[in-house]
Enzyme design. Structure first.
Site, mmCIF file in Angstrom:
data_model
loop_
_atom_site.group_PDB
_atom_site.id
_atom_site.type_symbol
_atom_site.label_atom_id
_atom_site.label_comp_id
_atom_site.label_asym_id
_atom_site.label_seq_id
_atom_site.Cartn_x
_atom_site.Cartn_y
_atom_site.Cartn_z
ATOM 1 N N ASP A 474 0.746 -1.144 0.065
ATOM 2 C CA ASP A 474 0.010 0.173 -0.039
ATOM 3 C C ASP A 474 0.884 1.350 -0.041
ATOM 4 O O ASP A 474 1.988 1.264 0.150
ATOM 5 C CB ASP A 474 -0.927 -0.030 1.284
ATOM 6 N N ASP A 544 -10.626 2.378 -3.314
ATOM 7 C CA ASP A 544 -11.016 1.809 -1.941
ATOM 8 C C ASP A 544 -12.658 1.898 -2.257
ATOM 9 O O ASP A 544 -13.454 1.482 -0.850
ATOM 10 C CB ASP A 544 -10.582 2.925 -1.182
HETATM 11 C C1 DGJ Z 1 -5.713 1.891 1.928
HETATM 12 C C2 DGJ Z 1 -6.158 0.665 1.068
HETATM 13 O O1 DGJ Z 1 -6.609 0.918 -0.173
HETATM 14 C C3 DGJ Z 1 -7.283 -0.218 1.914
HETATM 15 O O2 DGJ Z 1 -7.682 -1.276 1.140
HETATM 16 C C4 DGJ Z 1 -6.630 -0.615 2.947
HETATM 17 O O3 DGJ Z 1 -5.331 -1.633 2.923
HETATM 18 C C5 DGJ Z 1 -6.051 0.577 3.966
HETATM 19 N N1 DGJ Z 1 -5.310 1.454 3.238
HETATM 20 C C6 DGJ Z 1 -5.555 0.125 5.356
HETATM 21 O O4 DGJ Z 1 -4.954 1.253 5.815
#
Ligand code: DGJ
Length: 732
Positions: A474, A544
């Site tokens: 991430d 997301d």
């Molecule tokens: C952003 C990601 O896109 C989410 O899926 C998740 O992993 C969060 N970060 C966790 O902090």
């Protein structure tokens, strides 16, 4: 003797350049190269001013096509010199160029003019390399062209300082692509923001400049480095010309699309010249990222399919045959930071019952990470949450027949972390200036070797000490204060290049050392998806936003530029966290199944009915998965246009297909539109197997391909959020 050697080399060159499926031919008498890649040909030559000139970019040329030596076009007015009117392949700033240069250099004596002239060229298989040189200084540029049979040409360059004095590169683009004059060009791009990536924008082109870019240090949610140029009134999803391309770069980038006064189009792209400079001392060189482009006469649908094939066969780490993406469970929406041994084992047990193949623990497992205010940088397992380390969870996951994946955000640090307390200087910053936090975190300066080595070593340790099959990598903020004060002042802006090079080198070294490891590129959703990172990562997290309705639009946009197998898509709980919308479980599954299926709901709250729906649909997904992930995508009805949409996937040999149909919201009792299928074998018979027979009207068991494409299929979808799927197998 010299003459004989000359003749021999011409003959050798001509011999190498035979026409094959995918070849480069050179006409030495005219100084013209023809590059053939799939359906496309690209022609360039050396003009009378020794400059490299684009001659043609369009449908594949047959043997017999020939072109005279190009000539610089005349000035059209004293304001528009030849350098402005001529479609140049790679042009240095100088000679009164009023458009985007491909290369801009400043010399120590104050000179900033560059006149690139052809030196020589060599062909090796599908690769062409041309050397240019500044007319007055020993600055050389090597231009690389690599043709791929899928119909893509990659272009990039290497700027070499073969002189004695240090120069400064102010702008080094990968390539300039030129399109012939036309008044009907329209430009499509993919723009968005967090939670709303991949919005397709199409606008008529007119004289002037459109800049697609990221100044954010990484690829960005704001715009993806992809473009498609089509012909207004002529190009549709299934027909008409499309010139398209995308960059392989995960740092700040720019694609400048200009329509000149003569209605020519120039597309210049590479690293973003904003806040950029890169010194080259004697003997040093700078490589630019790859800029890939293609052409089709078969509309936007085929442009996407060319890119999908190319990504799977030429870019992804498991090229040319990436393995099928496993069905995953991810803990994020279910538990957020509240991950612990018992909770994750309970979820894994339920996930295994659904048929999940990979259990992924998301954020929260390390350091003092109970919220987003602390812990990033401290990559040791949190002993309160996992008292015996990760092993008990991993063992249980394995015993349940799944493999194990884990979330990391390696490039970041929370000021509230042991890492930051020990190495505050590792965070990107301008000394003495405030450090702007985003999500309470700072960026580590990965351009530094010590930081790069630290990041590699903790990841290597994590993967070596635990049986980890998958990393979700991430990256949750953009750059600010991009300072790098430990290198000399004139090198500090190299951070834009060195950071990305080090990121790639960590990923590459990690994969070399752990060849079975798979990696997902996530950046708070789809903030880092490009052909650079995709050389090292197997899939991406497009957004997301997990609301199934928004997701259909997001996924539609995504597939214009990237292959469906890359598109991880979770089924999550309702009301959705973002839109608060409540969509039935089957629709959520069917939306997620048009990419790589994942499940991200809190399974502890799923009813027995939900579990049995989930199990049935996961089983169905595994049957259709090879077609969805590795087949050819046809966007039959696009979601942003109406309350319905439909997509079809079909194997390259046309033997198996699957169709998904979605009704978002019925109005006025209107029946669901008839869907005409595409790409089938017209003479063949197909056996039709609906997911739910009641949702397809009057369906015979077998039907002829031409009829399915002509008459179509009538789905019986009603009400709000109704969806279904239909499988087709060729029987004769
Ligand atoms: C952003 C990601 O896109 C989410 O899926 C998740 O992993 C969060 N970060 C966790 O902090």
């Amino acid at each position: 003797m010299r003459q004989l050697a000359g003749l021999l080399s011409v003959w050798l060159l001509a011999g190498t350049y035979s026409f094959s499926q995918n070849a480069i031919s050179y006409d030495a008498s005219q100084h013209v190269w023809q590059i053939h890649a799939g359906e496309m040909s690209y022609v360039l030559g050396v003009n009378d001013k020794k400059a490299l000139q684009t001659i043609y970019w369009g449908p594949r040329l047959e043997k017999g096509a020939s072109f005279p030596t190009p000539k610089q076009l005349p000035e059209t007015a004293s304001f528009d010199p030849g350098v402005a009117t001529t479609p140049l392949e790679y042009v240095g700033w100088g000679g009164g160029l009023p458009y985007e240069p491909t290369l801009k250099i400043s010399f120590p004596d104050g000179n900033r003019s560059l006149l690139l002239e052809y030196v020589d060229a060599k062909v090796n298989g599908d690769a062409l390399e041309i050397t240019m040189k500044d007319a007055l200084t020993p600055i050389y540029v090597r231009l690389f062209y690599q043709a791929a049979p899928q119909g893509i040409l990659a272009r990039w360059s290497r700027v070499e300082n073969r002189g004695k004095e240090k120069i400064t590169v102010e702008q080094a683009e990968s390539a300039t692509w030129n399109l012939a004059p036309r008044s009907t060009y329209e430009l499509s791009s993919l723009t968005g923001r967090w939670g709303a990536e991949w919005q397709l924008q199409t606008e008529a082109m007119h004289q002037g400049t459109t800049i697609l870019e990221s100044r954010r240090g990484s690829t960005s949610h704001q715009t993806n480095p992809w473009f498609a140029i089509a012909s207004r009134g002529e190009t549709t999803e299934n027909a008409g010309p499309v010139w398209f391309g995308e960059l392989g770069w995960s740092g700040s980038w720019r694609i400048t699309v200009e329509q000149t006064q003569a209605q020519r189009v120039r597309i210049t792209g590479g690293t973003n010249p904003f806040d950029f400079s890169y010194p080259l001392a004697a003997g040093e060189s700078l490589d630019t990222p790859k800029f890939y482009a293609g052409y089709t006469a078969k509309g936007h649908g085929e442009a996407s399919r060319i890119l999908h094939r190319f990504q799977r066969e030429q870019i992804l780490p498991q090229r040319p045959t990436p393995r099928l993406r496993p069905v995953i469970f991810n803990s994020w929406e279910a538990t957020e930071f509240a991950v612990d041994e018992q909770g994750q084992i309970a979820l894994a047990e339920k996930a295994a019952k659904l048929g999940v193949e990979r259990m992924v623990i998301d954020d929260g497992w390390f350091g003092k990470r109970n919220n987003d205010r602390a812990g990033l940088g401290d990559w040791n397992v949190n002993p309160e949450k996992f008292p015996s380390g990760l092993k008990p969870v991993i063992d249980r996951v394995h015993a349940l027949g799944m493999d194990f994946g884990i979330w990391v955000e390696p490039e970041m640090v929370n000021p509230d972390s042991d890492l930051y307390r020990k190495h505050p200087d590792w965070a990107m910053n301008f000394p003495g200036r405030p450090r702007s936090e985003a999500r309470n975190q700072l960026l580590l300066n990965l351009a530094r070797k010590d930081v790069r080595d630290y990041v590699f070593s903790f990841l290597d340790k994590l993967v070596s000490e635990n049986d980890i099959a998958f990393l979700k990598w991430d990256y949750n903020r953009n750059w600010s204060e991009p300072g790098w004060d430990v290198v000399p002042l004139d090198q500090q802006k190299e951070i834009y290049v060195k950071y990305v090079e080090n990121l790639y080198s960590i990923l590459s070294d990690l994969r070399k050392k752990h060849p079975k490891l798979e990696i997902e590129s996530c950046s708070g959703g789809g903030g880092r998806v490009d052909l650079g990172i995709l050389q090292y990562t197997d899939e991406v997290w497009p957004s997301d936003n997990t609301d199934a309705l928004d997701r259909l639009v997001i996924q539609d946009g995504f597939t214009h530029a990237y292959s469906p197998n890359l598109m991880m898509a979770w089924v999550t709980d309702v009301p959705n966290f973002l839109d608060k919308r409540v969509i039935p479980l089957e629709f959520r599954f069917l939306a997620a199944m048009s990419g790589s299926l994942g499940i991200g709901g809190n399974l502890n709250k799923w009813s027995p009915d939900d579990m049995s729906t989930g199990t049935r649909l996961t089983t169905f997904y595994k049957q259709i998965r090879p077609v969805v992930q590795l087949g050819e995508l046809h966007r039959l009805m696009q979601p942003e246009e109406s309350e319905t949409n439909a997509v079809q996937y079909i194997t390259a040999d046309r033997s198996s297909a699957v169709v998904f149909a979605y009704l978002h919201s019925q109005h006025y009792g209107r029946p669901f539109p008839t869907i005409r299928l595409e790409g089938l074998d017209p003479a063949a018979s197909y056996r039709l197997t609906p997911l739910d027979a009641a949702k397809v009207t009057g369906l015979p068991v077998e039907r002829n391909g031409s009829q399915l494409m002509g008459e179509g299929v009538q789905f019986n979808l009603r009400g709000d959020y109704d969806a279904t799927a239909l499988r087709l197998e060729r029987i004769r």
